[in-house]
Design an enzyme around this catalytic site. Structure first.
Site, PDB file in Angstrom:
ATOM      1  N   LYS A 187       0.858  -1.185   0.000  1.00  0.00           N
ATOM      2  CA  LYS A 187       0.000   0.000   0.000  1.00  0.00           C
ATOM      3  C   LYS A 187       0.893   1.233   0.000  1.00  0.00           C
ATOM      4  O   LYS A 187       1.642   1.485   0.924  1.00  0.00           O
ATOM      5  CB  LYS A 187      -0.939   0.068   1.204  1.00  0.00           C
ATOM      6  CG  LYS A 187      -2.003   1.150   0.960  1.00  0.00           C
ATOM      7  CD  LYS A 187      -2.628   1.731   2.205  1.00  0.00           C
ATOM      8  CE  LYS A 187      -1.816   2.788   2.896  1.00  0.00           C
ATOM      9  NZ  LYS A 187      -1.714   4.079   2.166  1.00  0.00           N
ATOM     10  N   GLY A 240       6.975   4.743   8.434  1.00  0.00           N
ATOM     11  CA  GLY A 240       6.180   5.951   8.615  1.00  0.00           C
ATOM     12  C   GLY A 240       6.320   6.481  10.024  1.00  0.00           C
ATOM     13  O   GLY A 240       7.371   6.315  10.651  1.00  0.00           O
ATOM     14  N   THR A 242       5.823   7.122  14.103  1.00  0.00           N
ATOM     15  CA  THR A 242       5.788   6.272  15.293  1.00  0.00           C
ATOM     16  C   THR A 242       4.338   6.061  15.747  1.00  0.00           C
ATOM     17  O   THR A 242       3.977   4.962  16.178  1.00  0.00           O
ATOM     18  CB  THR A 242       6.650   6.897  16.405  1.00  0.00           C
ATOM     19  OG1 THR A 242       8.006   6.947  15.926  1.00  0.00           O
ATOM     20  CG2 THR A 242       6.619   6.067  17.682  1.00  0.00           C
ATOM     21  N   VAL A 244       1.617   5.821  13.939  1.00  0.00           N
ATOM     22  CA  VAL A 244       0.982   4.764  13.140  1.00  0.00           C
ATOM     23  C   VAL A 244       1.669   3.419  13.390  1.00  0.00           C
ATOM     24  O   VAL A 244       1.004   2.383  13.408  1.00  0.00           O
ATOM     25  CB  VAL A 244       0.947   5.136  11.644  1.00  0.00           C
ATOM     26  CG1 VAL A 244       0.404   3.987  10.804  1.00  0.00           C
ATOM     27  CG2 VAL A 244       0.092   6.389  11.429  1.00  0.00           C
ATOM     28  N   GLY A 245       2.960   3.430  13.642  1.00  0.00           N
ATOM     29  CA  GLY A 245       3.665   2.196  13.992  1.00  0.00           C
ATOM     30  C   GLY A 245       3.008   1.475  15.164  1.00  0.00           C
ATOM     31  O   GLY A 245       2.852   0.251  15.166  1.00  0.00           O
ATOM     32  N   GLU A 263       9.853   0.760  10.617  1.00  0.00           N
ATOM     33  CA  GLU A 263      10.887   1.785  10.441  1.00  0.00           C
ATOM     34  C   GLU A 263      10.201   3.108  10.742  1.00  0.00           C
ATOM     35  O   GLU A 263       9.398   3.586   9.935  1.00  0.00           O
ATOM     36  CB  GLU A 263      11.389   1.806   8.991  1.00  0.00           C
ATOM     37  CG  GLU A 263      12.108   0.566   8.554  1.00  0.00           C
ATOM     38  CD  GLU A 263      13.506   0.466   9.127  1.00  0.00           C
ATOM     39  OE1 GLU A 263      13.997   1.444   9.727  1.00  0.00           O
ATOM     40  OE2 GLU A 263      14.111  -0.612   8.973  1.00  0.00           O
ATOM     41  N   CYS A 297      13.657  10.085   7.705  1.00  0.00           N
ATOM     42  CA  CYS A 297      13.483   9.594   9.064  1.00  0.00           C
ATOM     43  C   CYS A 297      14.790   9.694   9.846  1.00  0.00           C
ATOM     44  O   CYS A 297      14.773   9.848  11.058  1.00  0.00           O
ATOM     45  CB  CYS A 297      12.970   8.170   9.051  1.00  0.00           C
ATOM     46  SG  CYS A 297      13.756   7.163   7.811  1.00  0.00           S
ATOM     47  N   GLU A 394       9.741  15.028  16.154  1.00  0.00           N
ATOM     48  CA  GLU A 394      10.247  14.955  14.783  1.00  0.00           C
ATOM     49  C   GLU A 394       9.512  15.998  13.937  1.00  0.00           C
ATOM     50  O   GLU A 394       8.290  15.968  13.835  1.00  0.00           O
ATOM     51  CB  GLU A 394       9.993  13.551  14.229  1.00  0.00           C
ATOM     52  CG  GLU A 394      10.534  13.366  12.830  1.00  0.00           C
ATOM     53  CD  GLU A 394      10.355  11.934  12.325  1.00  0.00           C
ATOM     54  OE1 GLU A 394       9.257  11.384  12.476  1.00  0.00           O
ATOM     55  OE2 GLU A 394      11.335  11.390  11.787  1.00  0.00           O
TER      56      GLU A 394
HETATM   57  P1  NAD Z   1       1.946   8.209   8.364  1.00  0.00           P
HETATM   58  O1  NAD Z   1       2.694   7.357   9.303  1.00  0.00           O
HETATM   59  O2  NAD Z   1       0.545   8.576   8.690  1.00  0.00           O
HETATM   60  O3  NAD Z   1       1.911   7.539   6.898  1.00  0.00           O
HETATM   61  C1  NAD Z   1       2.773   6.532   6.451  1.00  0.00           C
HETATM   62  C2  NAD Z   1       1.979   5.442   5.755  1.00  0.00           C
HETATM   63  O4  NAD Z   1       1.105   4.821   6.709  1.00  0.00           O
HETATM   64  C3  NAD Z   1       1.061   5.923   4.621  1.00  0.00           C
HETATM   65  O5  NAD Z   1       1.036   4.962   3.581  1.00  0.00           O
HETATM   66  C4  NAD Z   1      -0.286   5.995   5.309  1.00  0.00           C
HETATM   67  O6  NAD Z   1      -1.362   5.875   4.403  1.00  0.00           O
HETATM   68  C5  NAD Z   1      -0.230   4.807   6.238  1.00  0.00           C
HETATM   69  N1  NAD Z   1      -1.137   4.876   7.390  1.00  0.00           N
HETATM   70  C6  NAD Z   1      -1.602   5.977   8.036  1.00  0.00           C
HETATM   71  N2  NAD Z   1      -2.427   5.630   9.029  1.00  0.00           N
HETATM   72  C7  NAD Z   1      -2.513   4.284   9.031  1.00  0.00           C
HETATM   73  C8  NAD Z   1      -3.215   3.328   9.845  1.00  0.00           C
HETATM   74  N3  NAD Z   1      -4.009   3.703  10.841  1.00  0.00           N
HETATM   75  N4  NAD Z   1      -3.058   2.018   9.557  1.00  0.00           N
HETATM   76  C9  NAD Z   1      -2.260   1.620   8.558  1.00  0.00           C
HETATM   77  N5  NAD Z   1      -1.569   2.469   7.762  1.00  0.00           N
HETATM   78  C10 NAD Z   1      -1.689   3.794   7.996  1.00  0.00           C
HETATM   79  O7  NAD Z   1       2.785   9.516   8.129  1.00  0.00           O
HETATM   80  P2  NAD Z   1       2.237  10.956   7.633  1.00  0.00           P
HETATM   81  O8  NAD Z   1       0.978  11.345   8.340  1.00  0.00           O
HETATM   82  O9  NAD Z   1       2.207  10.944   6.173  1.00  0.00           O
HETATM   83  O10 NAD Z   1       3.404  11.864   8.181  1.00  0.00           O
HETATM   84  C11 NAD Z   1       3.354  12.258   9.533  1.00  0.00           C
HETATM   85  C12 NAD Z   1       4.707  12.196  10.169  1.00  0.00           C
HETATM   86  O11 NAD Z   1       5.215  10.875  10.094  1.00  0.00           O
HETATM   87  C13 NAD Z   1       5.773  13.021   9.504  1.00  0.00           C
HETATM   88  O12 NAD Z   1       5.720  14.356   9.886  1.00  0.00           O
HETATM   89  C14 NAD Z   1       7.007  12.329   9.970  1.00  0.00           C
HETATM   90  O13 NAD Z   1       7.340  12.767  11.255  1.00  0.00           O
HETATM   91  C15 NAD Z   1       6.615  10.883  10.020  1.00  0.00           C
HETATM   92  N6  NAD Z   1       7.029  10.133   8.815  1.00  0.00           N
HETATM   93  C16 NAD Z   1       8.109   9.332   8.915  1.00  0.00           C
HETATM   94  C17 NAD Z   1       8.537   8.636   7.811  1.00  0.00           C
HETATM   95  C18 NAD Z   1       9.737   7.734   7.859  1.00  0.00           C
HETATM   96  O14 NAD Z   1      10.379   7.521   6.846  1.00  0.00           O
HETATM   97  N7  NAD Z   1      10.045   7.172   9.020  1.00  0.00           N
HETATM   98  C19 NAD Z   1       7.879   8.759   6.586  1.00  0.00           C
HETATM   99  C20 NAD Z   1       6.741   9.578   6.516  1.00  0.00           C
HETATM  100  C21 NAD Z   1       6.340  10.249   7.644  1.00  0.00           C
END
Ligand code: NAD
Ligand code: MN
Length: 495
Positions: A187, A240, A242, A244-245, A263, A297, A394
């Site tokens: 996805k 993505g 933390t 959402v992690g 990650e 990140c 972050e």
């Molecule tokens: P996010 O974590 O929301 O998005 C990353 C991915 O997760 C996207 O594909 C998104 O659709 C998916 N996602 C979102 N909510 C989900 C859920 N409940 N269940 C499953 N998948 C889900 O990140 P964001 O909102 O786009 O960015 C927010 C912050 O996240 C940024 O400001 C940054 O601090 C951090 N970020 C980190 C990385 C990294 O490489 N570690 C990458 C993007 C964002």
């Protein structure tokens, strides 16, 4: 619109045929609804892409499961290697087109999209292709029986990837999963779905059997959550935030206990000692934070400089940073393009305001750049303390804090004042000090006299709340196999 192809062109006139369907079973198909993807340099809509909900996620997983059962589990390593190399060749053939799409959808400078992102996915696929016929277990010597292990695939692996390196992240997820014999449902981020959908076309051209690689987009809370909860997905790799992690782990624990690798974010310290080559340290520290507009990140967002060289470093760093070339992502000379979205723009500007409010001094930037798109000036803060919001959270944008430290212990103590542990760097000419500090730092990667150097052969991942597991290199393979022990009796008697 036939077959979900949208014809368009970049602002500089490069013609593009964009795929906008969900890629399931080697076909582009309809979603439950559509999501507009935006050009962050202008704020204008590029195209509407098909978005998955639970039903389409289920279709993709079922297609993958069938492909695993019928074809991929019977496809040997040599053939997996051939297909992966073929895909890498096609990605290189279409490097320019992929790069143009990446710059249009994500906003990164075209020279980076060409020379880094679109290259990295091909290089990563080739590296893991080389492992495909080298996946094997061990013989373990025991008394009275023959015992060996098999390194078996997990079956359907899910991946949820972010928007900061859409192509490279795709490579990091596909490479280790495919070479070890798994099938994949990826996805992509709803903010940057287009480059992966061009790769999807190449997946079909390369001759991958239908269902082995499925690429869908959709909102995280809907499509991402459905994938994370799916009972037939054996493993999920997430990159993505933390926040959402945490949700991914919860979804796994509430469904089938799928294996999870994460990650996540970082707040990485970059420590510069007084004996460092100052001009090199300045240049690397700049790359450390401003590469990819701060959307890394592992970004070196906290720079710690030893007291005696602090003023000199700061002057040089300001001068160097003020020359950062911002501009149109499709210009070859552009170093920094727009942030990826209005939401990210607002979030970063909010952090800049918080920094000022809490008493830090903004010595460079801090404002919007230009009058359209989501550009932010490279921003430098000084007079920060460890507990300020901009030192703890972050920011994921072109914002850095420059701080002082006294000695090694002071530097380490400050470096560790974070819940994250993704990366760190040390600048010094003293070898013993470089090794000592590297050993002591709580970080998954420590760079010495460089920053943001990522190589597909070396493992990457987080200490502390920056994640679980390692991607890249041989270590990445562990995430995609399950070990079976086989024991054959030779001369043991029943008792
Ligand atoms: P996010 O974590 O929301 O998005 C990353 C991915 O997760 C996207 O594909 C998104 O659709 C998916 N996602 C979102 N909510 C989900 C859920 N409940 N269940 C499953 N998948 C889900 O990140 P964001 O909102 O786009 O960015 C927010 C912050 O996240 C940024 O400001 C940054 O601090 C951090 N970020 C980190 C990385 C990294 O490489 N570690 C990458 C993007 C964002
Ligand atoms: Mn976009």
């Amino acid at each position: 619109m036939t077959n979900f192809v949208v014809e368009t062109a970049t602002p500089k006139g490069f013609k593009l045929k964009l795929n906008t369907g969900l890629f399931i079973n080697n076909e582009f198909v309809a979603g439950a609804n559509t999501i507009d993807t935006i050009n962050p340099a202008t704020g204008e809509v590029i195209a509407a892409v098909q978005a998955a909900e639970a039903k389409q996620v289920d279709d993709a997983v079922n297609a993958a499961e069938k492909a695993y059962h019928d074809v991929w589990s019977k496809t040997n390593g040599k053939e997996r290697c051939r297909l992966m190399n073929k895909l890498a060749d096609l990605i290189d053939r279409d490097n320019e087109e992929l790069a143009q799409i990446e710059s249009l959808d994500n906003g990164k400078g075209i020279s980076f999209s060409r020379g880094f992102d679109a290259k990295q996915i091909a290089i990563t696929l080739r590296y893991f292709a080389g492992w495909a016929d080298k996946i094997h277990g061990k013989i373990i010597e025991i008394d009275g029986a023959l015992s060996y292990t098999r390194h078996e695939p997990l079956g359907v692996c899910g991946a949820i990837i972010p928007w900061n390196f859409p192509l490279m992240m795709l490579g990091w997820k596909l490479g280790p999963a495919l070479c070890t014999g798994n099938v994949v449902v990826v996805k992509t981020s709803e903010l940057t779905p287009l480059s992966a959908l061009k790769v999807a076309e190449l997946v079909k051209e390369a001759g991958f059997p239908p269902g082995v690689i499925n690429i869908i987009t959709g909102y995280g809370a809907i499509a991402g959550d459905a994938l994370a909860r799916h009972m037939k997905v054996s493993k999920l790799a997430f990159t993505g935030s933390t926040a959402v992690g945490r949700m991914i782990m919860k979804a796994s624990s509430e469904s089938n206990l799928k294996k999870v690798t994460l990650e996540l974010g970082g707040k990485s310290p970059n420590i510069i000692f007084d004996d460092a080559d100052l001009d090199q340290a300045v240049a690397w520290a700049h790359k450390g934070i401003f590469f990819n507009h701060g959307q890394c990140c592992c970004a070196g967002s906290r720079v710690y400089v030893q007291e005696s060289i602090y003023e000199e470093f700061l002057e040089k760093f300001k001068a160097y940073t003020s020359k950062t070339k911002l501009g149109d992502p499709h210009d070859d000379a552009t170093y920094q393009g727009p942030q990826v979205s209005q939401v990210q723009y607002d979030r970063i500007m909010g952090y800049i305001e918080a920094g000022k409010k809490e008493g830090a001094t903004c010595v460079l930037g801090g404002k919007r750049w230009g009058d359209k798109g989501y550009f932010i000036e490279p921003t430098i803060f000084t007079d920060v303390t460890e507990k300020m919001t901009i030192m703890q959270e972050e920011i994921f944008g072109p914002v850095v804090a420059i701080c002082k430290f006294k000695d090694v212990d002071d530097a380490i103590e400050k470096a560790h004042d974070t819940t994250y542990g993704l990366a760190a760097a040390v600048f010094t000419k003293d070898i013993a000090r470089a090794v000592d500090v590297s050993n002591r730092l709580q970080a998954g990667t420590v760079w010495v006299n460089c920053y943001n150097e990522l190589d597909y052969q070396t493992p990457f991942g987080g200490y502390k709340q920056s994640g679980i597991g390692r991607e890249n290199g041989e270590y990445a393979l562990d995430n995609y196999i399950q070990v079976k022990t086989v024991k054959i009796n030779v001369n043991r008697q029943a008792y």
